[in-house]
Structure formats: structure tokens, C-alpha cells
Design a protein around this motif. Structure first.
Motif, PDB file in Angstrom:
ATOM      1  N   GLU A 169      -9.520   7.916  -2.349  1.00 20.49           N
ATOM      2  CA  GLU A 169      -8.628   6.784  -2.584  1.00 20.49           C
ATOM      3  C   GLU A 169      -7.215   7.247  -2.945  1.00 20.49           C
ATOM      4  OE1 GLU A 169     -10.081   3.749  -5.242  1.00 20.49           O
ATOM      5  OE2 GLU A 169     -12.162   4.360  -4.880  1.00 20.49           O
ATOM      6  N   ALA A 170      -6.233   6.458  -2.503  1.00 18.49           N
ATOM      7  CA  ALA A 170      -4.842   6.631  -2.924  1.00 18.49           C
ATOM      8  C   ALA A 170      -4.277   5.249  -3.202  1.00 18.49           C
ATOM      9  CB  ALA A 170      -4.033   7.321  -1.840  1.00 18.49           C
ATOM     10  N   SER A 171      -3.509   5.127  -4.274  1.00 18.78           N
ATOM     11  CA  SER A 171      -2.996   3.816  -4.679  1.00 18.78           C
ATOM     12  C   SER A 171      -1.586   3.538  -4.182  1.00 18.78           C
ATOM     13  CB  SER A 171      -3.030   3.686  -6.203  1.00 18.78           C
ATOM     14  OG  SER A 171      -2.247   4.704  -6.812  1.00 18.78           O
ATOM     15  N   ASP A 172      -0.943   4.543  -3.568  1.00 19.35           N
ATOM     16  CA  ASP A 172       0.386   4.318  -3.000  1.00 19.35           C
ATOM     17  C   ASP A 172       0.667   5.343  -1.908  1.00 19.35           C
ATOM     18  OD1 ASP A 172       1.591   6.761  -4.145  1.00 19.35           O
ATOM     19  OD2 ASP A 172       1.494   5.702  -6.061  1.00 19.35           O
ATOM     20  N   GLY A 173       1.783   5.139  -1.208  1.00 17.32           N
ATOM     21  CA  GLY A 173       2.115   5.992  -0.081  1.00 17.32           C
ATOM     22  C   GLY A 173       2.401   7.428  -0.456  1.00 17.32           C
TER      23      GLY A 173
ATOM     24  N   GLU B 139       4.256  -0.794  -3.055  1.00 18.18           N
ATOM     25  CA  GLU B 139       5.511  -0.465  -3.717  1.00 18.18           C
ATOM     26  C   GLU B 139       5.914   0.970  -3.382  1.00 18.18           C
ATOM     27  OE1 GLU B 139       5.334  -1.230  -7.868  1.00 18.18           O
ATOM     28  OE2 GLU B 139       4.787  -3.350  -7.645  1.00 18.18           O
ATOM     29  N   ARG B 140       7.191   1.245  -3.527  1.00 21.18           N
ATOM     30  CA  ARG B 140       7.792   2.564  -3.252  1.00 21.18           C
ATOM     31  C   ARG B 140       7.629   2.932  -1.769  1.00 21.18           C
ATOM     32  NH1 ARG B 140       5.923   6.801  -7.649  1.00 21.18           N
ATOM     33  NH2 ARG B 140       3.868   5.944  -7.142  1.00 21.18           N
ATOM     34  N   VAL B 141       6.619   3.700  -1.424  1.00 18.00           N
ATOM     35  CA  VAL B 141       6.423   4.122  -0.033  1.00 18.00           C
ATOM     36  C   VAL B 141       5.362   3.230   0.609  1.00 18.00           C
ATOM     37  CG1 VAL B 141       5.749   6.008   1.492  1.00 18.00           C
ATOM     38  CG2 VAL B 141       7.064   6.488  -0.584  1.00 18.00           C
ATOM     39  N   GLY B 142       5.758   2.437   1.603  1.00 15.46           N
ATOM     40  CA  GLY B 142       4.842   1.499   2.247  1.00 15.46           C
ATOM     41  C   GLY B 142       4.039   2.135   3.360  1.00 15.46           C
TER      42      GLY B 142
END
Length: 228
Positions: free
Chosen positions: A32-36, A58-61
Motif C-alpha cells: 500500500e501507498a497513501s500518496d504519489g 494530495e501533493r502528487v496525483g
């Protein structure tokens, strides 16, 4: 056989958990990763058989992650997830190099079916030349994301390319409109007219005589096949 490695990237923990639980039942291992940003770091360290990638984060889409992957030559299959059902949004994702697009909310059974199909297709790619699919006079350049006939660009739209690429991967096989719609549009409700329109557009670009096609043929009462 080792378990398939899947990377799930979504900023909603509940969605990551639901996908992880479902794929674990199928014998797959999920990271799992929660953001880009986190996803890009993991992609540099580990090989995955498939990436399930949320568009809006958020941040990196998701689109930024996808573009970064393709720019670096990473052709790992990517399934995009999005709350937007607008066709242009889907075309954008496919144009950036996504292999599939699933709209939230989605049925877990559809997600599992699509995951298995994408991994199966990826295994076919691995047995071919790494950067191209070649059948008859046609070439699908999987790095540049373009389709050629006798070396000349066919100038497909992203959705036309997705449909043509799927048929190229499965030459000689007959597919119903429902099967094609599921593979390219990832929707269970079939729009017969949409498939008819896209088949006509592809024929206009690949056939010498679109009214008497040599390659993309109609199998009366069933559907279509790529005859190569």
C-alpha cells in the motif's frame, strides 16, 4: 508460483483495505501507498505486476505518477481509479499510458476480474519484444504509445488505441460487444452504438477498403475479431 505483487495507491485507507482484502483472497500480495510520492519511492525499489492508482490525491496525483512511470520506461500495467465518470477524464488517463480505468464506486468482483485480465495481458507482453507488439502490417509501440501500419502512424485517439491494442493482443479471437466494452470501458452496461462507432473509426484508419475489411472483421451474430 510466487504471488503476484500489486501496488495499491490511494489516499483513502478504507479503499486500500478493501482492495487488499479482496486481492489477498485471490492469493495476491498487496503493498500500500497513501500518496504519489510514496508510490514513486516504492516503484524504484520493487517490481510489481500491477499498479492500482487513484487519480485524485494530495501533493502528487495519479496522473503525475503515471507520467513519471512511462517517462522512465516503466511499462508495469496501471489501473486508474477515479470518482469522475466523465469520458474525457478517462481518455486523459489512457492517453498518459494507463491500461485500464475504473470509476468509483466499483464492484470488487469487477476489480478482481480486471486485475487478472491486466496481469494476464502483461504476461503475454513479456513473451514478445519488450517494446512492441507486431502482427501483420501493424505495430503497437508500447513505449511511445503509438500504432503503425507499415511503419506509418495511424493517429488513433486514446480510446481507439486501447481497443485496437486489445484486439492486437488477441488475434483471431472473437469478442462480443459486451466483452470489448468491459475490456476498454470497464463498464458492465454495454453501449452497443459506442462499440459500433469505434470499430468504424478504426476500420477507416487501418483498412484499404473499410466497407470490405481485411483485418477487423465482423462475425455475424457474435461480435468482432482481428484477422491477422
Amino acid at each position: 508460483m510466487n504471488a503476484e505483487e500489486i501496488l495499491v495507491v490511494d489516499d483513502e485507507r478504507a479503499i486500500r483495505l478493501a482492495i487488499r482484502t479482496a486481492l489477498a483472497r485471490e492469493g495476491m500480495h498487496v503493498t500500500e501507498a497513501s500518496d504519489g510520492d510514496e508510490a514513486l519511492e516504492l516503484l524504484q525499489k520493487q517490481h510489481f505486476h500491477l499498479v492500482i492508482l487513484d487519480v485524485m490525491m494530495e501533493r502528487v496525483g495519479g496522473y503525475q505518477v503515471l507520467q513519471s512511470m512511462r517517462a522512465s520506461g516503466d511499462n508495469t500495467p496501471v489501473m486508474m481509479l477515479s470518482g469522475k465518470s466523465d469520458e474525457m477524464d478517462q481518455v486523459l488517463g489512457l492517453g498518459f499510458g494507463a491500461d485500464s480505468y475504473l470509476t468509483k464506486p466499483f464492484h470488487i468482483a469487477v476489480l478482481i476480474q480486471t486485475v487478472k485480465a491486466l496481469i494476464r495481458r502483461s504476461q503475454i507482453y513479456s513473451q514478445m519484444a519488450p517494446s512492441a507488439i507486431q502482427r501483420g502490417p501493424f505495430t503497437v509501440d508500447t513505449v511511445k504509445m503509438e500504432c503503425l501500419k507499415n511503419g506509418k502512424p495511424l493517429n488513433f485517439t486514446a480510446r481507439e488505441q486501447a481497443l485496437f491494442r486489445f484486439l492486437m493482443e488477441n488475434p483471431g479471437q472473437v469478442f462480443t460487444k459486451a466483452q470489448l466494452y468491459m475490456q476498454v470501458w470497464n463498464e458492465a452496461v454495454v453501449d452497443d452504438n459506442t462499440i459500433t462507432v469505434y470499430v468504424k473509426r478504426i476500420r477507416d484508419k487501418i483498412e484499404d477498403d473499410p466497407k470490405n475489411p481485411d483485418y477487423l472483421k465482423t462475425v455475424r451474430g457474435i461480435g468482432y475479431k482481428m484477422d491477422l
